[in-house]
Design a protein around this motif. Structure first.
Motif, mmCIF file in Angstrom:
data_model
loop_
_atom_site.group_PDB
_atom_site.id
_atom_site.type_symbol
_atom_site.label_atom_id
_atom_site.label_comp_id
_atom_site.label_asym_id
_atom_site.label_seq_id
_atom_site.Cartn_x
_atom_site.Cartn_y
_atom_site.Cartn_z
ATOM 1 N N ASN A 153 53.225 54.755 28.762
ATOM 2 C CA ASN A 153 53.269 55.246 30.137
ATOM 3 C C ASN A 153 52.193 54.572 30.990
ATOM 4 O OD1 ASN A 153 54.030 58.772 29.412
ATOM 5 N ND2 ASN A 153 55.283 56.952 29.228
ATOM 6 N N ALA A 154 50.988 54.429 30.416
ATOM 7 C CA ALA A 154 49.899 53.785 31.148
ATOM 8 C C ALA A 154 50.190 52.310 31.385
ATOM 9 C CB ALA A 154 48.584 53.945 30.388
ATOM 10 N N ALA A 155 50.734 51.633 30.378
ATOM 11 C CA ALA A 155 51.015 50.202 30.507
ATOM 12 C C ALA A 155 52.037 49.917 31.593
ATOM 13 C CB ALA A 155 51.504 49.648 29.170
ATOM 14 N N GLU A 156 52.991 50.843 31.797
ATOM 15 C CA GLU A 156 54.036 50.634 32.800
ATOM 16 C C GLU A 156 53.818 51.469 34.064
ATOM 17 O OE1 GLU A 156 55.989 48.325 32.241
ATOM 18 O OE2 GLU A 156 56.076 48.087 30.065
ATOM 19 N N ASN A 157 52.772 52.302 34.080
ATOM 20 C CA ASN A 157 52.530 53.237 35.185
ATOM 21 C C ASN A 157 53.781 54.072 35.452
ATOM 22 O OD1 ASN A 157 51.040 54.579 37.104
ATOM 23 N ND2 ASN A 157 51.368 53.054 38.706
ATOM 24 N N SER A 158 54.233 54.770 34.439
ATOM 25 C CA SER A 158 55.475 55.532 34.507
ATOM 26 C C SER A 158 55.360 56.713 35.475
ATOM 27 C CB SER A 158 55.839 56.064 33.118
ATOM 28 O OG SER A 158 55.997 55.011 32.207
ATOM 29 N N GLY A 159 56.515 57.166 35.930
ATOM 30 C CA GLY A 159 56.572 58.303 36.836
ATOM 31 C C GLY A 159 57.266 59.475 36.185
ATOM 32 N N GLY A 160 58.443 59.828 36.721
ATOM 33 C CA GLY A 160 59.202 60.949 36.188
ATOM 34 C C GLY A 160 59.638 61.890 37.284
ATOM 35 N N VAL A 161 60.261 62.970 36.878
ATOM 36 C CA VAL A 161 60.833 63.930 37.821
ATOM 37 C C VAL A 161 59.787 64.469 38.786
ATOM 38 C CG1 VAL A 161 61.807 66.261 37.952
ATOM 39 C CG2 VAL A 161 62.785 64.582 36.369
ATOM 40 N N HIS A 162 58.580 64.743 38.290
ATOM 41 C CA HIS A 162 57.577 65.403 39.125
ATOM 42 C C HIS A 162 56.635 64.442 39.848
ATOM 43 C CE1 HIS A 162 58.675 68.880 36.472
ATOM 44 N NE2 HIS A 162 58.615 69.484 37.633
ATOM 45 N N CYS A 163 56.946 63.147 39.822
ATOM 46 C CA CYS A 163 55.986 62.190 40.402
ATOM 47 C C CYS A 163 55.937 62.260 41.922
ATOM 48 C CB CYS A 163 56.309 60.768 39.938
ATOM 49 S SG CYS A 163 57.887 60.135 40.510
ATOM 50 N N PHE A 164 56.998 62.745 42.576
ATOM 51 C CA PHE A 164 56.994 62.786 44.034
ATOM 52 C C PHE A 164 55.871 63.671 44.560
ATOM 53 C CE2 PHE A 164 58.978 64.742 47.980
ATOM 54 C CZ PHE A 164 58.517 63.736 48.807
ATOM 55 N N LYS A 165 55.739 64.868 44.017
ATOM 56 C CA LYS A 165 54.697 65.788 44.483
ATOM 57 C C LYS A 165 53.361 65.543 43.786
ATOM 58 C CE LYS A 165 53.625 70.699 45.101
ATOM 59 N NZ LYS A 165 54.151 72.099 45.031
#
Length: 495
Positions: A153-165
Motif C-alpha cells: 500500500n505504501a509503495a503504491e500510495n493506495s487509496g480505497g473506499v474511504h480515501c475521499f474523506k
C-alpha cells in the motif's frame, strides 16, 4: 523446450547458497515450481520467471540481502502479496524477487498516540482487527485489503473506499524505516502525527515510489477513532449521467461522504447474481454513499442526500438501518472486480483520475472507445475523488484481444490527462503506464524524477524497468550540466 543455459543454472546455485547464509536454508526459493507463483502480480498480461525468490524476516536480513546484491550487481524486485494491478512487482529474469511475506508482525500499538508500528508484510485489514477493541481503526481500505500488505500500500500510495474523506495511504503514515542499497538503515518521521515536521519529507518520497528507491522494513501508521455511526445509501439512477451529476451535487452541497462509489449495470448484474439481489431494470447505475459521524449528524446527512438524489432523478433507494445491512450493501462493491470473471475470461483494470466535474464526459469517451475497439467494459470506481477503474473485458486466447485491450486502456488514460487528470490514482505506474509517462510529463519533469531515482539507486538495481519509459542512465545524468537555458544535472548525490 528451450535448452537450459548451464551458466544461468550455476549462477542461480551460487547466489542461492550465498543468500541462504543470510536468510536461512528454506527461505530461498530456487527451483522452478517454487518460483512460478512469483512470475507476475495482479497485472497478469505479462510474466517473467525470477532468477530466485528470497524471503527475509527482519531488517537485518534485508540489509544483508541488499549489501550482497549491490556487491554482485544483482537486480532486486520487491514484492508484498502481489496484488498490484500495474505490473509493479513483475520480476526480471536476471534478478531476484525480495518478498516481505515473513515480515508480517504488528510490532507495537500505541493507543495514546494513536499509532501502530508494523512490518511491511502485514495485511491491511489486520491492523484494524488488532485495534478495533480500542475503538480505533486503520482507515485506508483498498478492495484487496484482506490480502494487500501495508508495505505494498505504501509503495503504491493506495487509496480505497474511504480515501475521499479520510485520505490515501500517505495521509496515514507518520514514520518509516527503510534499507538503502548501501545497507544503511534509515528512519524518517516519528511515532506521532507531525513526526515528519522539521525534516525533508523523505517519508513522502518513499510513499508511492514503487520499490525503486529503497526497501521499506517498518511503517508507523496513524490510527483513527471508529466513527460512532455509519450508514450507507444505495442510490439507483436510470443512466450513468444522472449518477455522475449526483456525485458533483452531493459535494457541491458541502457534504463529504466517508465513501462515494459508482457501479454500472454490468457490475450490478454480476455481483447481484452472486449475492441473490434484485434491482429493477430501470437502474443503470448505482452510487453507494456512506455517511458517518454522530447519530444526529448522520440522520441529517442521509435526509439531505436523499433530497439531492431525488431532485436529479432517483430510480431506486436503499438505506442501511443496521451495521449488518451496511456491510451487505458494501459486499457487492468489494466483490466487484473478482466477480467480473463470471462474464469475461480476462479483465484489464486501469486507474486514471480526473476532476469530478469531468465524470460525465469521460464516461461518454469510454463508451465511444468501447465501440472503437469492439470490446465490452464495466465501470466500478471511487466517484468521490474521481479515481476511475474501468474494466476492459477481453479474451487473451483470441488473437489481437490483448493488444486491443491495452490500447483501449491507454486511450482511457490519455483522456484522463486531456481532461486535467493524471495517469494513476492508486495503482501506480509499474510497467502498465510506463510508456504513457511522457503524455503527462515533459522531458524536464522526467529528468528530475530520474535524478531522484539515481540518488537512491545509482546502480539501477531496484525494481528496474518500471515507471520510466527509458533506462535511467544514472551515469549519463550525472555528467549533464546546465546549458542552453535547459535544466541539466551537475551531479547525482549519493546516500
Amino acid at each position: 523446450m528451450l535448452p537450459v543455459d548451464e551458466s544461468i543454472v550455476q549462477r542461480r546455485h551460487l547466489i542461492a547458497e550465498c543468500l541462504r547464509r543470510i536468510v536461512g536454508q528454506e527461505w530461498v526459493l530456487d527451483n522452478e515450481a517454487e518460483r512460478r507463483p512469483y512470475e507476475c502480480d495482479g497485472f497478469t498480461a505479462y510474466s517473467a520467471l525470477p532468477l530466485l525468490v528470497v524471503l527475509p524476516d527482519s531488517t537485518e536480513q534485508v540489509r544483508g540481502v541488499l549489501e550482497y546484491c549491490r556487491e554482485e550487481r544483482i537486480k532486486i524486485v520487491p514484492r508484498g502479496s502481489g496484488t498490484s494491478l500495474s505490473g509493479g512487482a513483475l520480476p526480471v529474469e536476471d534478478g531476484i524477487v525480495l518478498g516481505t511475506a515473513r515480515m508480517n508482525r504488528i510490532l507495537e500499538v500505541d493507543a495514546e498516540n494513536r499509532v501502530a508500528r508494523v512490518q511491511p508484510g502485514v495485511p491491511n485489514v489486520r491492523v484494524t482487527e488488532a485495534v478495533q477493541h480500542l475503538g480505533l481503526c486503520y482507515m485506508p481500505d483498498p478492495s484487496s485489503q484482506a490480502i494487500a500488505t501495508i508495505g505494498g500500500n505504501a509503495a503504491e500510495n493506495s487509496g480505497g473506499v474511504h480515501c475521499f474523506k479520510y485520505g490515501v495511504t500517505s495521509n496515514h503514515i507518520t514514520g518509516m524505516e527503510a534499507v538503502l542499497l548501501t545497507g544503511d538503515v534509515i528512519r524518517f518521521g516519528g511515532p506521532f502525527v507531525g513526526g515528519t515536521d522539521g525534516e525533508f519529507d523523505l517519508t513522502g518520497v518513499l510513499i508511492g515510489s514503487e520499490g525503486m528507491l529503497a526497501i521499506i522494513t517498518e511503517i508507523t501508521v496513524r490510527l483513527t477513532p471508529q466513527p460512532p455511526i455509519a450508514r450507507v445509501l444505495s442510490l439507483g439512477f436510470a443512466n450513468v449521467e444522472d449518477a455522475s451529476r449526483c456525485v458533483g451535487a452531493i459535494i457541491a452541497h458541502g457534504i463529504i461522504p466517508a465513501g462515494l462509489e459508482f457501479m454500472d449495470r454490468k457490475v450490478i448484474d454480476t455481483v447481484s447474481s452472486m449475492l441473490g439481489e434484485i434491482h429493477p431494470p430501470e437502474v443503470q447505475a448505482i452510487l453507494l454513499c456512506e455517511l458517518d459521524g454522530t447519530a444526529i449528524e448522520v440522520d441529517a446527512l442521509v435526509a439531505r442526500v436523499e433530497v439531492i438524489a431525488r431532485e436529479i432523478g432517483l430510480a431506486e433507494l436503499r438505506i442501511s438501518k443496521t451495521e449488518t445491512e451496511r456491510e451487505q450493501l458494501w459486499q457487492g462493491r468489494k466483490a466487484a472486480f473478482g466477480a467480473m470473471g463470471k462474464i469475461a475470461r480476462d479483465v484489464y483494470v486501469t486507474d486514471g483520475t480526473i476532476p469530478r466535474g469531468k465524470l460525465p464526459e469521460v464516461l461518454r469517451r469510454i463508451e465511444n472507445l468501447s465501440k472503437t475497439y469492439g470490446l465490452e467494459y464495466a465501470n466500478c470506481f471511487h466517484a468521490g475523488d474521481g479515481n476511475l477503474h474501468p474494466m476492459v473485458l477481453f479474451d487473451s486466447a483470441r488473437p489481437g484481444d490483448l493488444e486491443k485491450a491495452e490500447a483501449f486502456g491507454a486511450d482511457v488514460l490519455k483522456a484522463c490527462v486531456d481532461l486535467g487528470g493524471v495517469l494513476s490514482g492508486e495503482h501506480g505506474v509499474g510497467i502498465e503506464k510506463r510508456d504513457l509517462m511522457p503524455y503527462q510529463f515533459n522531458d524536464a519533469d522526467l529528468a528530475q524524477q530520474l535524478g531522484l531515482k539515481c540518488a537512491f539507486d545509482p546502480d539501477e538495481l531496484l525494481n528496474p524497468g518500471k515507471v520510466f519509459p527509458t533506462p535511467c542512465r544514472c551515469v549519463e545524468l550525472g555528467r549533464m550540466r546546465m546549458r542552453d537555458g535547459k535544466m541539466r544535472f551537475a551531479g547525482i548525490p549519493r546516500f
